[in-house]
Design an enzyme around this catalytic site. Sequence first.
Site, PDB file in Angstrom:
ATOM      1  N   GLU A  81      12.598   8.297  24.352  1.00  0.00           N
ATOM      2  CA  GLU A  81      13.481   8.076  23.210  1.00  0.00           C
ATOM      3  C   GLU A  81      14.192   9.354  22.775  1.00  0.00           C
ATOM      4  OE1 GLU A  81      10.444   6.744  23.400  1.00  0.00           O
ATOM      5  OE2 GLU A  81      10.857   4.589  23.344  1.00  0.00           O
ATOM      6  N   HIS A 150       5.869  -1.606  14.764  1.00  0.00           N
ATOM      7  CA  HIS A 150       7.041  -2.297  15.318  1.00  0.00           C
ATOM      8  C   HIS A 150       7.738  -3.141  14.258  1.00  0.00           C
ATOM      9  CE1 HIS A 150       4.730  -1.353  18.933  1.00  0.00           C
ATOM     10  NE2 HIS A 150       5.815  -1.579  19.652  1.00  0.00           N
TER      11      HIS A 150
END
Lengths: 349, 336, 443
Positions: A81, A150
């Site tokens: 990321e 999440h």
Amino acid sequence: MSAAAAVAPATASTTPITGAVVRDLSYAEAIREAMAIALERDPRVVLMGEDIGVYGGAFQVTGDLVHRFGPDRVMDTPISELGGAGVAVGAALTGLRPIFEFQFSDFATLAMEQIVNQAAKLRFMLGGAVSVPVVMRFPAGSGTGAAAQHSQSLEAWFGHVPGLKVVQPATPHDAKGLLLAAVHDPDPVMIFEHKLLYKTKGPVPEGHYTVPIGEAAVCRPGRDVTVVASAVMVPRALDAATQLAADGIDAEVIDLRTIRPLDRETLIASVAKTTRLVCVYEGVKTLGVGAEVSALIAESEAFDYLDAPIVRVGGAEVPIPYSPELEKAAVPQTADIAAAVRRVVRGAV
Amino acid sequence: MQPVAMANRPFAIRHYDADTLRNALRRMLLIRRFEEAAEDSYMRGLVHGTMHLSIGQEASAVGACLPLDDTDMITSTHRGHGHCIAKGADVARMFAEFFGKETGYCRGRGGSMHIADVSKGNLGANGIVGGGLPIAVGAALTAKRLGTGAVVVCFFGDGANNEGAFHESLNMAAIWKLPVLFVCENNHYGMSMAMDRASAVAAVADRAAAYAMPGVRVDGNDLSAVAEACHDAVARARVGDGPSLIECVTYRWRGHSKSDRNRYRTKEEIETWVARDPVRRFAALLMDHGLLNATDFDVLERSVADEISAGVAFAKSSPNPDPVLLTRDVYTDLAA
Amino acid sequence: MPKVDMDMATGRITSWSVAEGTRVKAGDPLFVIETDKAAMDVDSPADGVVHHIHAEAGTDVPIGQPVAWIYVDGETVGPPPNPSPSGRGWPRERPGERGAAGAPSEQHTSLNTLTPPPLPEAEGLAAPADRPRATPHARRLARERGVDLRLILGSGPRGRIARADVEAYQTPAVTAAPEMAGPLVLHRSGGGPGTPVLLLHGFAADSHVWARVVPLLPCGHAVIKLDLPGHGRSPARSVGSFRDLARLVVAAFDRAGFDRVHVVGHSLGGGLALALADVRARRLASLTLIAPAGLGPEMDGDALFGLARASRAESLAPWLRRLVADPGLVTDGFVHAAMLARADPSLRTAQQALADCLFADGVQCFDLQAALQRVAVPTKLLWGRADRVFPWRQALHAPGRVALHLLDDIGHVPHLEAPDIVAALIADLATLDQARADTKRAA
């Protein structure tokens, strides 16, 4: 979720092609269509992200685009990321127009360095010599049972950073229009897409149009109280407004659409009219988007029109839990919004 | 002096003409004098904040930029004055930036740690260790995607080789075969922590194996050695063979920043490295090969001194930024 | 649990006529109470849905304790509220009906439970005396209209003044300048075809004391507020007895030229209203007596003398707080406003002299019980059961045709503490009067 479809596109601030055919598309389809248009119109546009190629994206937003535009323009990135976001920043800095997809907005924590220190600041630090036209897309929010790592709503973090623009579309129409606006924008634009909205449907014009960044939409005019919401809180606020109407409370619902820069004029005008403000947001209540909206109003000329304390309805001070009832309890639901509005309008706060 | 056989001559002598080489020496000298003048200005209270001096590392900055032209790009570090000058920046505008003036490269918004002449392909110094690595990969992606033929040199220090960004960037550059040179200036210390204490490998160049790219370790105080390694890597990059990792072993004479009290290294160690002064070595090399004499060097020194004092004068006399324009360039002004 | 009998302390529900969730209309039977004299139906006081039935049939329930809750449509049904005491218990019954029937009745009335319970007083900063708690909107409105916020009593939590309070304060949009009516000053506001309403304030108050009731009165009735001698804007007059005082009021009444008027009097003003009714019966459409003076000798002399003497907010506040059941109602801002109205030392001197005359030795030195027995117009007698100035039991001297309304958890100033109830009771008399006039015309 059905209410999302009922959110009327704010025609005043959009620029659809005259006479364009309007279909019902899902939020995810609308985003995909926007990306396809961007890829078609501008060879500098590239999509980057984890599993956005043949897999079609974790939420099937990129879908079949890799087959239409090839792997050079719809690039799978490794699970990196920080690096991936930084590559997008560097590519944007040097002439590409990358649209970078995070699998979950939570993973932005891994990439904060590149977003906050680099993308947001490079133009300023270099005295205006460069710009970073990168678009980053963040599937965000709770409600899917994905638990604490999440499900977060971190848009306020990004809203705190000068140099970034942060949008949070609530409807398929705005999702497409804001994404296209973001691609054309010379500065980094962070798009927070609520996961619960991906499957909601709504009218979307064909072809190219943009929704201006920085403009909120009054999606339900009302007299008694201004309810400011964004993302999935918009359909919830609208549902609450419908319930409240039965009690004789006429709520005005504003969809922020952009949280940085905030649309001061629309917010101030609405509160000056209704004299009351309820800020609804899924992010943790403390230091959240609604905190900023309420501070903005308190500091503005609308202050003198306030006839009740400002109330925030925000996420609980807790990581998003897994168990469905707990998960629901951690973020504002329609009933919470309706109850807060009632208290404000009836002078119980 | 007997001419050395061609094949035995150093790469730089073989490969570049005399003007280019003299110009390279001048740039090294300019970096040295610039940083000395910057330090002097700092002592006089003319410079706000801090600065990270690269005195002693001039060969890697100039050597790595020697194979580049203005369309090629670099990303730099917090110790980036040398890179900036090596890539062609004007010291007057650099001083102006140091002094926080509107005429500075960043109009006084960036200072020492963000200095760059973007028009010369410098994408900026960077205050974050490892911050420039993914950006360099992104710039290389642009070059490849748009077919510009440009190559990107990514400078970073030994400290950055333990950052996640380093590994992610090298990996992506390798899988996509991007035209980028990762140039590590190993000056032995990440602030106070020595490379041999901080890294599991003895040489940063060893990391290249993990990313299936060439890894080369050179004497970073030898301009020719640096230029040679970079020249080869640039050639590879330009033909699409992908990235390389080059480790330039060097040393910073000064502390990490102005707050450094040098408690982690000895005077003797510093003196050893001062004796390997890259500027003197390169000047000596040119003299050895008959490309420079003592008079030439004096002329060079004087011209550099003149340029430095003119630069300082320009910076001093330049206007301060107007606080009214505080928020300019946070966003692009679409009306402009 | 309503009090349906004079000596009743608890009531026993023999049966419920509704169940949890039953939708009721005002007037529908809710349950049957058994007393030692009879069983009687208790009707729903309001429209809504019944929830939280606390009192099971056959159990004794203290008077005033909620036995169930009626939620208006759309109101969120919360967890069962705490049924325990002091509860501002049962929604008020519709007053007037039984009173009008001429039977002696004592109607239990308390604050309307349909409004959300007030927030606890504890939290929040005390508003500084010269800066009352008010919303920004209220402040702006007050600024624009030149209204002194200190004179407004807020309806919000902890006395916060909201826009509506400022607007209501101004509602008598056609408030005329005070005018002299013979010896006294009166303030007229509003107007319309309805019979006017004359308001007589109590000792040491002035016509501002009606501020919360006036906006709640039915439209179409002019409202006239009289300032008693040495109160408000009326000049002090030499008064040697209650009779002297009553004469001044009658003189002002005559000068004002009322054809017919509803008269409302509180405390000393109540006694004066009764005296007025005794001599001007034919001009009165109705009489509303709120904790009136003259129905017995007992009183809290300290409070009235304390009020009269107080020369600063700090010495006034404790006595003002003694007037009401919930001292939180008397905010610092309220005290400040009250003190502002008493700033003139000559006014205070006049009031002390009046107190020395009327309430010598802490005793009510005049007796109006006979006048009450003679009263012929439709009359309501309101008294707070928590009145610490005049004991509410003095109300029990009322003759049968006077309707009695005893208000739980209300002190000496119901028009401050429960203005909605006071206004509704006055409105009932006005409605009754109108109905009678219509019947007469039809005949």
